[in-house]
Design an enzyme around this catalytic site. Structure first.
Site, PDB file in Angstrom:
ATOM      1  N   HIS A   1       0.968  -1.063  -0.058  1.00  0.00           N
ATOM      2  CA  HIS A   1      -0.050   0.112   0.013  1.00  0.00           C
ATOM      3  C   HIS A   1       0.973   1.138   0.008  1.00  0.00           C
ATOM      4  O   HIS A   1       0.505   2.329  -0.667  1.00  0.00           O
ATOM      5  CB  HIS A   1      -0.886  -0.139   1.126  1.00  0.00           C
ATOM      6  CG  HIS A   1      -1.827  -1.141   1.252  1.00  0.00           C
ATOM      7  ND1 HIS A   1      -1.903  -1.725   2.436  1.00  0.00           N
ATOM      8  CD2 HIS A   1      -2.799  -1.621   0.494  1.00  0.00           C
ATOM      9  CE1 HIS A   1      -3.164  -2.699   2.332  1.00  0.00           C
ATOM     10  NE2 HIS A   1      -3.245  -2.810   0.950  1.00  0.00           N
TER      11      HIS A   1
ATOM     12  N   LYS B   1     -15.874  -7.214  12.760  1.00  0.00           N
ATOM     13  CA  LYS B   1     -15.970  -8.401  12.687  1.00  0.00           C
ATOM     14  C   LYS B   1     -15.045  -9.435  12.066  1.00  0.00           C
ATOM     15  O   LYS B   1     -14.749 -10.313  12.467  1.00  0.00           O
ATOM     16  CB  LYS B   1     -17.522  -9.167  12.943  1.00  0.00           C
ATOM     17  CG  LYS B   1     -18.165  -8.947  11.601  1.00  0.00           C
ATOM     18  CD  LYS B   1     -19.714  -9.643  11.624  1.00  0.00           C
ATOM     19  CE  LYS B   1     -20.292  -9.604  10.521  1.00  0.00           C
ATOM     20  NZ  LYS B   1     -21.505  -9.973  10.304  1.00  0.00           N
TER      21      LYS B   1
ATOM     22  N   ARG C   1      -2.138  -5.904  -8.093  1.00  0.00           N
ATOM     23  CA  ARG C   1      -1.337  -6.975  -8.374  1.00  0.00           C
ATOM     24  C   ARG C   1      -1.589  -7.926  -9.475  1.00  0.00           C
ATOM     25  O   ARG C   1      -2.708  -7.675 -10.158  1.00  0.00           O
ATOM     26  CB  ARG C   1      -1.440  -7.675  -7.078  1.00  0.00           C
ATOM     27  CG  ARG C   1      -0.678  -7.025  -5.901  1.00  0.00           C
ATOM     28  CD  ARG C   1      -1.348  -7.500  -4.509  1.00  0.00           C
ATOM     29  NE  ARG C   1      -2.634  -7.330  -4.453  1.00  0.00           N
ATOM     30  CZ  ARG C   1      -3.182  -7.651  -3.267  1.00  0.00           C
ATOM     31  NH1 ARG C   1      -2.780  -8.041  -2.260  1.00  0.00           N
ATOM     32  NH2 ARG C   1      -4.763  -7.302  -3.181  1.00  0.00           N
TER      33      ARG C   1
ATOM     34  N   SER D   1      -2.682  -8.042   2.763  1.00  0.00           N
ATOM     35  CA  SER D   1      -2.834  -7.901   4.201  1.00  0.00           C
ATOM     36  C   SER D   1      -3.374  -9.270   4.809  1.00  0.00           C
ATOM     37  O   SER D   1      -2.900  -9.632   5.979  1.00  0.00           O
ATOM     38  CB  SER D   1      -3.952  -6.943   4.439  1.00  0.00           C
ATOM     39  OG  SER D   1      -3.690  -5.592   4.192  1.00  0.00           O
TER      40      SER D   1
END
Ligand code: ADP
Length: 166
Positions: free
Chosen positions: A17, A41, A90, A128
């Protein structure tokens, strides 16, 4: 003045990022990082933490702002007077999802253009989600994220050392 919005969940911000942000900050006059404030959540870091980690990462970049948002990304763009929605790409799988999203956003807001920057080779396989998995298992993630993010990840997972080498 060309303003770009860079949206994402950034859970947490990675060097991939940051690579996009740094390159974009020298192209656009102003770059607004929009951290999507989705219910926590499925996420490791809550919205406040994700915004805080990103803010710390861009401290040295004067034309970059980080803020949370809810609702449509095109509405955030309009609110910020941004002409550009920036996304990182990507190889392979990103394209199909992004393609669909661009067509929808074009329909919703023809005045906002999507611009893509291809991820640098060394960040092509950095996500991530994979990063969190590796961090949780005690793997060494130091080279994949800013230093303070590595610390935050270790704290989240209760890992007190720098992790094992791969
Ligand atoms: P999402 O938008 O699906 O929540 P992220 O928050 O992970 O995804 O990513 C935000 C943006 O950053 C997306 O455009 C994504 O393609 C891009 N991105 C994610 N990882 C990388 C990377 N390693 N290199 C370059 N761009 C990336």
């Amino acid at each position: 003045m060309t303003i770009a919005v860079y949206p994402g969940s950034f859970d947490p911000v990675t060097n991939g990022h940051m690579d996009i942000v740094m390159r974009a900050s020298s192209i656009f006059e102003k770059l607004i990082v929009g951290v999507y404030a989705i219910p926590a959540k499925n996420l490791l870091f809550n919205t406040e933490e994700r915004v805080g980690l990103f803010k710390q990462a861009v401290k040295g970049l004067r034309n970059v702002e980080v803020r949370p948002y809810t609702g449509l990304t095109v509405d955030l763009a309009r609110e910020c007077n941004a002409q550009v929605l920036l996304r990182g790409l990507r190889s392979g799988s990103d394209f199909d999802n992004e393609f669909e999203m661009v067509l929808m956003n074009q329909k919703l807001a023809p005045d906002v253009d999507s611009v893509f920057m291809i991820s640098m080779l060394e960040h092509q396989f950095l996500s991530s989600s994979l990063l969190k998995e590796v961090a949780q298992l005690g793997g060494n993630i130091e080279e994949m994220v800013p230093k303070h993010v590595a610390t935050a990840l270790r704290e989240k997972f209760g890992i007190g050392h720098t992790g094992h080498s791969p």
